[in-house]
Design an enzyme around this catalytic site. Structure first.
Site, short mmCIF file in Angstrom:
data_model
loop_
_atom_site.label_atom_id
_atom_site.label_comp_id
_atom_site.label_asym_id
_atom_site.label_seq_id
_atom_site.Cartn_x
_atom_site.Cartn_y
_atom_site.Cartn_z
N GLY A 4 0.82 -1.20 0.00
CA GLY A 4 0.00 0.00 0.00
C GLY A 4 0.85 1.25 0.00
O GLY A 4 2.07 1.20 -0.12
N ALA A 6 1.07 5.01 2.10
CA ALA A 6 0.61 5.90 3.17
C ALA A 6 1.37 7.21 3.03
O ALA A 6 2.57 7.23 2.76
CB ALA A 6 0.89 5.29 4.54
N CYS A 22 7.68 -0.93 7.18
CA CYS A 22 8.16 -1.97 6.25
C CYS A 22 9.31 -2.79 6.81
O CYS A 22 10.15 -3.29 6.06
CB CYS A 22 8.55 -1.34 4.92
#
Length: 71
Positions: A4, A6, A22
């Site tokens: 994704g 952000a 991550c």
């Protein structure tokens, strides 16, 4: 794999010590406001993000006819 995106625009980063982005513990997190040294707004951030995504991926974003529901 799937990943994704952000984007912290003007987020209070006081909680950032508990986030491991991550799995890169040495990297930490930041925001547009922190990086630019001024308060960034959501409208400005969206326009810049969509502009760069369109340019990078050679696509055109078309506004939705109805606003998307936010859960």
């Amino acid at each position: 794999s799937l990943h994704g995106l952000a984007l912290n625009v003007s987020t209070d980063l006081g909680y950032d010590r508990i986030i491991n982005p991550c799995g890169l513990a040495e990297c930490g997190i930041t925001s547009l406001s922190a990086e630019t040294g001024r308060v960034a707004g959501m409208v400005e951030a969206k326009a810049a993000l969509f502009g760069e995504l369109a340019r990078t991926f050679d696509v055109e974003f078309v506004p939705a006819k109805q606003p998307l529901a936010v859960a």
